[in-house]
Design an enzyme around this catalytic site. Structure first.
Site, short mmCIF file in Angstrom:
data_model
loop_
_atom_site.label_atom_id
_atom_site.label_comp_id
_atom_site.label_asym_id
_atom_site.label_seq_id
_atom_site.Cartn_x
_atom_site.Cartn_y
_atom_site.Cartn_z
N VAL A 1 0.83 -1.20 0.00
CA VAL A 1 0.00 0.00 0.00
C VAL A 1 0.87 1.25 0.00
CG1 VAL A 1 -1.71 1.30 1.30
CG2 VAL A 1 -1.87 -1.19 1.19
N SER A 2 0.58 2.19 -0.90
CA SER A 2 1.27 3.49 -0.97
C SER A 2 2.77 3.25 -1.19
CB SER A 2 0.98 4.31 0.28
OG SER A 2 1.38 5.65 0.12
N LEU A 3 3.64 3.67 -0.28
CA LEU A 3 5.07 3.36 -0.44
C LEU A 3 5.30 1.86 -0.48
CD1 LEU A 3 8.05 4.13 -0.63
CD2 LEU A 3 8.04 4.54 1.85
N GLY B 1 3.83 0.15 -2.41
CA GLY B 1 3.86 -0.12 -3.84
C GLY B 1 5.26 -0.15 -4.40
N HIS C 1 -5.32 8.77 -4.26
CA HIS C 1 -4.26 7.86 -3.82
C HIS C 1 -4.86 6.69 -3.03
CE1 HIS C 1 -0.19 6.73 -2.91
NE2 HIS C 1 -0.39 6.81 -1.61
#
Length: 408
Positions: A231-233, A235, A377
């Site tokens: 998730v997010s970073l 990724g 996001h």
């Protein structure tokens, strides 16, 4: 997608909290009533009002628990977790309120787990002389003897907590489909950052590997062909691990985050290149100037220094350049699902195509739109849609990978 505030940082975090309504982690009315009392851009009132809401909902949870109303208690404890987590969000890393507020958020989540109607285990995963915290969730039919369960491992990013991933990654949806789910925190996240000062590292194969090692001792899960969600970073973290770890059968970037420096420099590439050659004093001065006029810039820089364990904006700039999948993308062999949002204000949509071009493995891309309410996001405007896409893809991909493994 604007919810309430003109300040993007406040508005996105409001949408993020509200998103967890989907899986029982918030209520829209509580969120909207809270932000109505907050002055736009005032981090002091942000903390105070979210804390007030969290404490009120905690009292509701305690009353329900005392009355034997298990479902109501669970729901209220989970909501209180989200509101304490949101209250903590903009506090400085050295603010004396930060750790106790974080501890309340974790306490509320774990109180809710006591009333969960599916099996759950709190994990302490051996890692580099210490342990990493996490949770193992098992489907409600775990006593049927149909083991080991296909397993999904979810990891967060720049500011998420393991407890939050229960809602953001749609753990209840995964459990309903028969998956076991592990959520955990690594260096630069949650408890490891707050209690032990473990800061982020780019080579997350050395973080995910120990998690899979620990799962290999549990007969209820399949640790040899896991699905990985970053998730997010995360990724960046998840595909980085997939490039080196052959126990990962399928990987989801939720959202894509293949190169931190290019993402940060996307809107002004010439200025970014100039800053790479500028003296540290110039970089630090410009960052300080930006922080004076932008809450989001100020928060991002201060959180980056804390997460990466550096002291200045110039060091952050150098650190970001070490977080790139470009040198290793070709090593990823498992199928990858790349998620992207057309309104993502952290990671430009155009960079999803750059990442896909680097991949040689089977790749699926899903771009979420403004019209769908999922363009922001991590698709926090429509988690029902996003998690449906993720677990539909796992349903198809994990079966295919298991059949391929069985025939090899």
């Amino acid at each position: 997608m604007r919810v309430h505030f003109s300040q993007q940082a406040f508005d996105y975090q409001t949408l993020r909290a509200m998103a967890y309504t989907t899986f029982g982690g918030a209520e829209p009315g509580e969120v909207l009533a809270t932000v109505a009392r907050i002055e736009d851009g005032d981090t002091g009132s942000w903390y105070t009002e979210w804390r007030n809401t969290a404490e009120r909902v905690e009292r509701l949870a305690d009353d329900a628990a005392d009355a034997g109303s298990d479902r109501s208690a669970r729901a209220a404890y989970f909501r209180a977790h989200t509101y304490y987590r949101t209250a903590e969000f903009f506090l400085a890393s050295n603010d004396p309120r930060r750790r106790p507020t974080y501890e309340k958020s974790r306490e509320m989540f774990r109180a809710g787990l006591d009333f969960l109607d599916t099996p759950v285990e709190t994990l302490s995963i051996p890692y580099d002389g210490t342990t990493l915290p996490g949770y193992l969730f098992l489907p409600a039919d775990d006593d049927t003897g149909e083991e080991p369960h296909q397993t999904i491992v979810c990891l967060g990013g720049f500011d998420s907590l393991a407890e939050e991933l229960y809602f953001l990654c749609g753990v209840p949806e995964a459990l309903a489909r028969g998956y076991a789910v592990v959520v955990f925190e690594g260096p630069g996240q949650g408890a490891p950052l707050r209690y032990e000062g473990l800061t982020a590292r780019p080579d997350w194969e050395h973080v995910v590997g120990p998690v899979l090692d620990a799962l290999s001792d549990d007969d209820s899960v399949d640790s040899e062909g896991v699905g990985l969600v970053g998730v997010s970073l995360g990724g960046y973290y998840a595909p980085r691990a997939a490039a080196f770890e052959d126990r990962i059968a399928a990987c989801v970037t939720f959202d894509h985050m293949h190169d931190l420096w290019l993402s940060s420099a996307f809107d002004a590439p010439r200025l970014a290149e100039l800053l790479l050659r500028a003296p540290d004093v110039v970089v630090n001065g410009l960052a300080a100037l930006g922080a004076r006029f932008s809450l989001e810039s100020r928060w991002a820089m201060e959180n980056a220094k804390w997460v990466f364990g550096v002291e200045s904006a110039a060091e952050v700039q150098r650190t970001l350049r070490t977080y790139s999948l470009t040198p290793v993308s070709h090593r990823i062999e498992c199928p990858v699902l790349v998620l992207a949002g057309e309104d993502d204000h952290f990671v430009p949509l155009e960079m999803a195509a750059q990442f896909v071009d680097q991949l040689t493995c089977p790749t699926t891309v899903r771009v979420f739109t403004t019209e769908e309410g999922a363009g922001e996001h991590c698709q926090v405007g429509n988690l029902t849609l996003a998690t449906g896409v993720i677990y539909d893809w796992f349903d198809e991909t994990m079966v295919s990978e298991a059949e391929a493994y069985a025939s090899s």
